[in-house]
Design a protein around this motif. Structure first.
Motif, PDB file in Angstrom:
ATOM      1  N   UNK A   1     -37.793  13.022 -50.287  1.00  0.00           N
ATOM      2  CA  UNK A   1     -36.931  12.816 -49.914  1.00  0.00           C
ATOM      3  C   UNK A   1     -35.983  13.798 -51.186  1.00  0.00           C
ATOM      4  N   UNK A   2     -36.144  14.818 -51.644  1.00  0.00           N
ATOM      5  CA  UNK A   2     -35.448  15.645 -53.050  1.00  0.00           C
ATOM      6  C   UNK A   2     -34.545  14.601 -53.938  1.00  0.00           C
TER       7      UNK A   2
ATOM      8  N   UNK B   1     -29.521  12.199 -54.609  1.00  0.00           N
ATOM      9  CA  UNK B   1     -30.630  12.711 -53.441  1.00  0.00           C
ATOM     10  C   UNK B   1     -29.405  14.389 -53.113  1.00  0.00           C
ATOM     11  N   UNK B   2     -28.418  14.103 -51.960  1.00  0.00           N
ATOM     12  CA  UNK B   2     -27.416  14.907 -52.055  1.00  0.00           C
ATOM     13  C   UNK B   2     -26.363  15.063 -52.766  1.00  0.00           C
TER      14      UNK B   2
ATOM     15  N   UNK C   1     -23.244   3.388 -44.143  1.00  0.00           N
ATOM     16  CA  UNK C   1     -24.134   2.897 -45.300  1.00  0.00           C
ATOM     17  C   UNK C   1     -25.523   3.551 -45.757  1.00  0.00           C
ATOM     18  N   UNK C   2     -25.707   2.574 -46.559  1.00  0.00           N
ATOM     19  CA  UNK C   2     -26.238   3.613 -47.431  1.00  0.00           C
ATOM     20  C   UNK C   2     -27.701   2.973 -47.968  1.00  0.00           C
ATOM     21  N   UNK C   3     -28.740   3.356 -48.545  1.00  0.00           N
ATOM     22  CA  UNK C   3     -29.502   2.879 -48.475  1.00  0.00           C
ATOM     23  C   UNK C   3     -30.389   3.086 -50.223  1.00  0.00           C
ATOM     24  N   UNK C   4     -30.570   1.765 -50.807  1.00  0.00           N
ATOM     25  CA  UNK C   4     -30.954   1.545 -52.159  1.00  0.00           C
ATOM     26  C   UNK C   4     -31.432   1.016 -52.213  1.00  0.00           C
TER      27      UNK C   4
ATOM     28  N   UNK D   1     -28.504   6.041 -41.710  1.00  0.00           N
ATOM     29  CA  UNK D   1     -28.523   5.158 -43.200  1.00  0.00           C
ATOM     30  C   UNK D   1     -28.678   6.216 -44.322  1.00  0.00           C
ATOM     31  N   UNK D   2     -27.533   6.833 -45.451  1.00  0.00           N
ATOM     32  CA  UNK D   2     -27.616   7.635 -46.417  1.00  0.00           C
ATOM     33  C   UNK D   2     -28.857   7.159 -47.734  1.00  0.00           C
ATOM     34  N   UNK D   3     -29.223   7.988 -47.567  1.00  0.00           N
ATOM     35  CA  UNK D   3     -30.118   7.560 -49.144  1.00  0.00           C
ATOM     36  C   UNK D   3     -29.333   7.998 -49.834  1.00  0.00           C
TER      37      UNK D   3
END
Length: 367
Positions: free
Chosen positions: A20-21, A36-37, A50-53, A222-224
């Protein structure tokens, strides 16, 4: 899940982070994604949607036996005896001197208790509480390597997650948990988190955890998010980070954690020392502070009170939500009121800091 002893450990999601970079960095003996970004975009995504950890570096202990709850109550500061089945409690392990070995989450299930601990403290915590096990008819097992953890955090998470799970999420209250499936994979589904937003922490078998990862990201909503956003989110809420804000030189009474310190519940490790400190007067307190303009405090920068050194900054950042420099530090108890001032030395310059009530960010109410 583990790598050779000489190298950093990797979570079950490591290859997915790289794909995912993610920018990977060492953290508490693990190779973890810091971003990530970009940390600011990830922070904003959690506050707004929403975010994913990946939380798989955290440790989990399983306590079973007739006196499992009594054992947990004796080694933690909060009152575990008050827990209902399906309830979670924030607590701490203490030394006999009343200082903090680690902070922990206590999960009460029908037939066991689960303790969730910080990644850097797994071995230390296990040895500390295991030493007290012989007094109880209970068994203690480190199941960290058999547990993967994903945290999905943000105001839209319940709506996004619901189609993927086989249990109703709305009835699951804050600091409550249920068992169910996520994308068909058995999981503990816990309404907890470290961001101040609504959300869930999902505990899986590591061998099947990638299925949950792909299902969550497959929603497209969902955002990493990495450790950078995790830190700015928790600091905006004034949540303590072990190794920065609390450690084995600080007591929970000094750290503003009196609410998880139940002196009246009966005997527990550190109780006598805390009673003595409370009677004598607590000499210092952990406070939140703000700084003027773009003066950003960082962990370890000197703190001065009336021109004299008084410890160091515990945590500090530029709040992405408020666009104001924020931080935490210990100050004399007399100064631990909003509006009081002290100084932080930033690159040789003494900058006035103003004590501020926490949380810094007025987040949405929990259910």
């Amino acid at each position: 899940m583990s790598a050779p002893a000489t190298s950093l450990r990797r979570t079950p999601f490591h290859d997915l982070h790289v794909a995912a970079g993610a920018k990977m960095v060492p953290f508490a003996g693990w190779e973890m994604p810091v971003q990530y970004t970009g940390g600011l975009a990830e922070h904003k995504a959690v506050r707004e949607a929403g975010g994913l950890f990946d939380g798989s570096h955290m440790g989990e202990f399983r306590v079973t036996g007739p006196e499992a709850l009594a054992f947990v109550n004796a080694v933690t500061s909060n009152d575990a005896s008050k827990l209902e089945v399906g309830q979670v409690q924030y607590s701490a392990f203490l030394t006999e001197q009343g200082t903090i070995v680690d902070d922990t989450l206590v999960y009460r299930a029908a037939d066991h208790v689960m303790l969730v601990v910080n990644a850097s403290n797994i071995a230390k915590d296990f040895a500390h509480i295991a030493a007290q096990l012989p007094r109880f008819d209970a068994r203690l097992e480190d199941v960290s390597d058999r547990t993967a953890l994903l945290a999905v955090q943000g105001p839209e998470v319940e709506r996004i997650l619901q189609p993927l799970v086989d249990v109703a999420l709305a009835p699951v209250g804050y600091y409550r948990f249920v068992t169910g499936t996520v994308a068909g994979v058995p999981a503990i589904i816990s309404r907890t988190g470290y961001t101040g937003e609504d959300g869930f922490e999902l505990y899986f078998d590591p061998a099947r955890a990638a299925t949950g990862w792909h299902a969550l990201l497959g929603t497209g909503a969902i955002t990493l998010a990495g450790l950078g956003a995790r830190d700015t989110l928790r600091l905006e809420m004034g949540f303590a980070l072990y190794g920065n804000d609390i450690d084995d030189t600080t007591t929970p009474l000094e750290a503003g954690l009196g609410w998880i310190t139940k002196l009246a519940k009966g005997d527990f490790t550190g109780r006598a020392a805390l009673e003595a400190q409370k009677a004598a007067g607590i000499p210092r307190r952990l406070v939140g502070f703000t700084l003027p303009e773009r003066n950003i405090a960082r962990h370890g920068m000197p703190v001065l009170v009336n021109g004299a050194p008084f410890g160091a900054v515990c945590s500090g950042t530029l709040s992405p939500t408020l666009n104001v420099p924020i931080g935490t530090a210990y100050v004399p108890t007399a100064l631990a009121v909003p509006g009081s001032t002290f100084e932080v030395e930033i690159r040789g310059k003494r900058v006035p800091a103003t004590v501020t009530k926490t949380p810094f960010y007025a987040h949405a109410s929990h259910k």
